[in-house]
Scaffold this active site. Structure first.
Site, PDB file in Angstrom:
ATOM      1  N   ASN A  32     -10.197   7.331  11.837  1.00  0.00           N
ATOM      2  CA  ASN A  32      -9.987   8.078  10.581  1.00  0.00           C
ATOM      3  C   ASN A  32      -8.822   9.061  10.694  1.00  0.00           C
ATOM      4  O   ASN A  32      -8.772   9.855  11.624  1.00  0.00           O
ATOM      5  CB  ASN A  32     -11.243   8.876  10.215  1.00  0.00           C
ATOM      6  CG  ASN A  32     -12.442   7.977   9.987  1.00  0.00           C
ATOM      7  OD1 ASN A  32     -12.743   7.120  10.809  1.00  0.00           O
ATOM      8  ND2 ASN A  32     -13.136   8.175   8.883  1.00  0.00           N
ATOM      9  N   HIS A  33      -7.921   8.978   9.727  1.00  0.00           N
ATOM     10  CA  HIS A  33      -6.828   9.945   9.682  1.00  0.00           C
ATOM     11  C   HIS A  33      -6.688  10.459   8.255  1.00  0.00           C
ATOM     12  O   HIS A  33      -6.809   9.722   7.292  1.00  0.00           O
ATOM     13  CB  HIS A  33      -5.534   9.355  10.229  1.00  0.00           C
ATOM     14  CG  HIS A  33      -5.247   7.969   9.753  1.00  0.00           C
ATOM     15  ND1 HIS A  33      -5.824   6.842  10.295  1.00  0.00           N
ATOM     16  CD2 HIS A  33      -4.442   7.541   8.766  1.00  0.00           C
ATOM     17  CE1 HIS A  33      -5.374   5.768   9.676  1.00  0.00           C
ATOM     18  NE2 HIS A  33      -4.546   6.170   8.728  1.00  0.00           N
TER      19      HIS A  33
ATOM     20  N   GLU B 292     -13.641   0.984  11.666  1.00  0.00           N
ATOM     21  CA  GLU B 292     -14.865   0.518  10.991  1.00  0.00           C
ATOM     22  C   GLU B 292     -15.315  -0.826  11.555  1.00  0.00           C
ATOM     23  O   GLU B 292     -16.486  -1.197  11.438  1.00  0.00           O
ATOM     24  CB  GLU B 292     -14.620   0.363   9.485  1.00  0.00           C
ATOM     25  CG  GLU B 292     -14.929   1.593   8.650  1.00  0.00           C
ATOM     26  CD  GLU B 292     -16.423   1.783   8.417  1.00  0.00           C
ATOM     27  OE1 GLU B 292     -16.892   2.927   8.586  1.00  0.00           O
ATOM     28  OE2 GLU B 292     -17.118   0.807   8.072  1.00  0.00           O
TER      29      GLU B 292
ATOM     30  N   TYR C 287     -16.494  -3.997   3.772  1.00  0.00           N
ATOM     31  CA  TYR C 287     -15.138  -3.566   4.138  1.00  0.00           C
ATOM     32  C   TYR C 287     -14.869  -3.853   5.618  1.00  0.00           C
ATOM     33  O   TYR C 287     -13.839  -4.438   5.977  1.00  0.00           O
ATOM     34  CB  TYR C 287     -14.978  -2.063   3.863  1.00  0.00           C
ATOM     35  CG  TYR C 287     -13.740  -1.444   4.475  1.00  0.00           C
ATOM     36  CD1 TYR C 287     -12.500  -1.542   3.852  1.00  0.00           C
ATOM     37  CD2 TYR C 287     -13.804  -0.756   5.692  1.00  0.00           C
ATOM     38  CE1 TYR C 287     -11.365  -0.977   4.426  1.00  0.00           C
ATOM     39  CE2 TYR C 287     -12.674  -0.189   6.272  1.00  0.00           C
ATOM     40  CZ  TYR C 287     -11.457  -0.306   5.635  1.00  0.00           C
ATOM     41  OH  TYR C 287     -10.331   0.257   6.208  1.00  0.00           O
TER      42      TYR C 287
ATOM     43  N   GLY D  66       0.829  -1.216   0.000  1.00  0.00           N
ATOM     44  CA  GLY D  66       0.000   0.000   0.000  1.00  0.00           C
ATOM     45  C   GLY D  66       0.856   1.256   0.000  1.00  0.00           C
ATOM     46  O   GLY D  66       0.437   2.307   0.476  1.00  0.00           O
TER      47      GLY D  66
ATOM     48  N   LYS E  36     -12.879  15.467  -0.018  1.00  0.00           N
ATOM     49  CA  LYS E  36     -13.928  15.904  -0.939  1.00  0.00           C
ATOM     50  C   LYS E  36     -14.397  17.307  -0.532  1.00  0.00           C
ATOM     51  O   LYS E  36     -14.599  18.180  -1.371  1.00  0.00           O
ATOM     52  CB  LYS E  36     -15.092  14.898  -0.889  1.00  0.00           C
ATOM     53  CG  LYS E  36     -16.206  15.186  -1.864  1.00  0.00           C
ATOM     54  CD  LYS E  36     -17.244  14.073  -1.805  1.00  0.00           C
ATOM     55  CE  LYS E  36     -18.499  14.428  -2.601  1.00  0.00           C
ATOM     56  NZ  LYS E  36     -19.528  13.382  -2.517  1.00  0.00           N
TER      57      LYS E  36
ATOM     58  N   PHE F 231     -12.792  10.412  -0.258  1.00  0.00           N
ATOM     59  CA  PHE F 231     -13.114  10.417   1.176  1.00  0.00           C
ATOM     60  C   PHE F 231     -13.690  11.784   1.559  1.00  0.00           C
ATOM     61  O   PHE F 231     -13.328  12.807   0.973  1.00  0.00           O
ATOM     62  CB  PHE F 231     -11.865  10.089   2.005  1.00  0.00           C
ATOM     63  CG  PHE F 231     -11.337   8.712   1.715  1.00  0.00           C
ATOM     64  CD1 PHE F 231     -11.877   7.598   2.347  1.00  0.00           C
ATOM     65  CD2 PHE F 231     -10.336   8.512   0.780  1.00  0.00           C
ATOM     66  CE1 PHE F 231     -11.415   6.320   2.066  1.00  0.00           C
ATOM     67  CE2 PHE F 231      -9.863   7.249   0.479  1.00  0.00           C
ATOM     68  CZ  PHE F 231     -10.411   6.140   1.130  1.00  0.00           C
TER      69      PHE F 231
ATOM     70  N   ASP G  59      -1.266   6.539   3.671  1.00  0.00           N
ATOM     71  CA  ASP G  59      -0.444   6.133   4.808  1.00  0.00           C
ATOM     72  C   ASP G  59       0.912   5.590   4.354  1.00  0.00           C
ATOM     73  O   ASP G  59       1.931   5.796   5.024  1.00  0.00           O
ATOM     74  CB  ASP G  59      -1.154   5.039   5.627  1.00  0.00           C
ATOM     75  CG  ASP G  59      -2.383   5.570   6.342  1.00  0.00           C
ATOM     76  OD1 ASP G  59      -2.767   6.734   6.102  1.00  0.00           O
ATOM     77  OD2 ASP G  59      -2.976   4.817   7.139  1.00  0.00           O
TER      78      ASP G  59
ATOM     79  N   SER H  27      -9.006  -1.364  11.532  1.00  0.00           N
ATOM     80  CA  SER H  27      -9.776  -0.121  11.369  1.00  0.00           C
ATOM     81  C   SER H  27     -10.888   0.021  12.401  1.00  0.00           C
ATOM     82  O   SER H  27     -11.530  -0.966  12.790  1.00  0.00           O
ATOM     83  CB  SER H  27     -10.397  -0.123   9.971  1.00  0.00           C
ATOM     84  OG  SER H  27     -11.392   0.861   9.874  1.00  0.00           O
TER      85      SER H  27
END
Ligand code: NAP
Ligand code: G4F
Length: 335
Positions: free
Chosen positions: A187-188, A136, A158, A8, A201, A197, A13, A134
């Site tokens: 969230n970062h 989430e 997800y 990634g 946005k 995101f 990140d 996460s």
């Protein structure tokens, strides 16, 4: 000199972590996927010292050969389909990459190090592993704030895939004695956040409206609340986890939540605009199942890692709006 392998690396990140580790004197290698990946050029310009290795979280063999070639001390698994709405449209692919992809990276390490089950408890293998779990996973939250013992109730494919990734990391730690840690990050954000995101946005929309390139901004649920921090702070927590004697799980966040509406208000008012004149609610951006509110209890990260966020909500909003004003002013697209 230590060597880190980051999956990634082209993401938000990945770039901050690579920069941070290079600054600490690491040799940094990054997994890049796909033929002619358009993000390669930007990455090579920003971080010329990173060595890029072609591999894919869908391809076990490519991961084994990446780990074998690089011989890392630390592996940071940041790769994922990370945009929650995509996970409803591509649920199976999300499960494959965001969920099973974690297993494939762990297996690559296990295979390269020749570690097998049998003598549980003892720590075997040299490579340390970080999994990007996460908030989430908390989904429909059972308590507020959320800590490492809060039960999970994911609300999207997800989130479900991340729960699998989290527990397979715990399982490899318990089954093989691997130094495998999981960061449950809230969230970062940053100027490098993807435009899809909500924070980016908004800040990009504010910049375009201020510069006369756009008139309105369409958003979904303004009542959702998130614990937003600065990505540059959060990658330091990832690194700290792998410097501990024992692997473990850590919640990382600021402990303060704001609504999307508050983010909108802060961003528009920073450039002297009234958000009510520009924001339109569009049901296309409302999710089939929403995570209404997330707030971290980061006490364990503070006490055991010595980690603290350095950037306030207001500073984050201003940093992102300023960066988008500069970005949009330098683009030659017509309004
Ligand atoms: P991001 O900007 O969306 O980056 C995702 C990365 O994953 C990209 O580099 C992407 O590569 C790579 N990737 C996707 N599919 C892949 C595959 N099949 N094989 C190899 N690489 C693949 O995400 P981020 O915000 O940096 O987040 C990093 C990680 O932390 C993710 O796992 C995310 O789910 C998790 N997380 C993020 C947050 C947050 O608030 N940012 C919070 C908690 C957890 P391409 O460039 O090729 O697409
Ligand atoms: O910015 P978001 O898309 O981030 P979300 O869904 O919280 O996920 C991010 O954080 C997770 C950690 O909690 C990561 F694991 C994940 O990879 C990702 O980085 O949406 C934030 C909130 C949501 O409640 C959404 O419904 O904003 C709300 N929202 C309202 N209007 C919108 C919009 N989100 C987006 N993306 N676009 C809108 O127009």
């Amino acid at each position: 000199m230590k060597t880190a392998l980051i999956t990634g690396i082209t993401g938000q990140d990945g770039m901050y972590l690579a920069e941070y580790l290079l600054g600490l004197g690491y040799r940094v290698c990054g997994v890049i996927r796909g033929q002619n990946n358009p993000k390669r050029e930007r990455l090579e310009a920003l971080l010329p010292d990173v060595e890029l290795i072609e591999a894919d979280l869908l391809d076990q063999g490519s991961l084994v050969s990446a780990v074998s070639r690089v011989a890392p001390d630390e592996v940071y698994n940041l790769a994922a389909i990370s945009f929650v709405p995509v996970s409803w449209n591509q649920a199976e692919l999300t499960g494959e990459i965001t969920g099973l992809g974690v297993l494939r990276v762990l297996e690559a390490i296990r295979i390269v190090e020749g570690v097998s089950a049998g003598t549980s408890g003892s720590s075997r293998g040299r490579i340390r592993f970080y999994q990007a779990s996460s908030s989430e996973m908390f989904g429909k939250v059972r308590e507020t704030p959320q800590n490492e013992r809060t039960p999970f109730h994911p609300r999207s494919p997800y989130g479900v895939a991340k729960v699998y990734g989290h527990y397979i990391t715990v399982n490899y730690r318990e089954s093989y004695g691997m130094h495998a840690s999981s960061g449950i990050l809230f969230n970062h954000e940053s100027p490098r956040r993807g435009l899809e995101f909500v924070t980016r946005k908004i800040t990009n929309g504010v910049a375009r409206i201020k510069l006369g390139k756009q008139r309105e901004l369409a958003l979904g649920n303004l009542d959702a609340r998130r614990d937003w921090g600065f990505a540059g702070d959060y990658v330091k927590a990832m690194h700290l986890m792998l410097q501990q004697d024992e692997p473990d799980d850590y919640v990382v966040g600021t402990g303060v939540a704001h609504s999307v509406r508050e983010f909108v208000e802060a961003a528009f008012s920073y450039v002297g605009l009234d958000w009510r004149e520009h924001v339109r609610i569009d049901p296309r951006f409302v999710r089939p199942a929403e995570v209404e509110t997330l707030t971290a209890d980061p006490r364990k990260a503070r006490e055991k890692l010595g980690w603290e966020p350095t950037t306030t909500f207001e500073e984050l909003v201003r940093m992102m709006v300023d960066a988008d004003l500069a970005f949009e002013a330098s683009r030659h697209s017509s309004p």
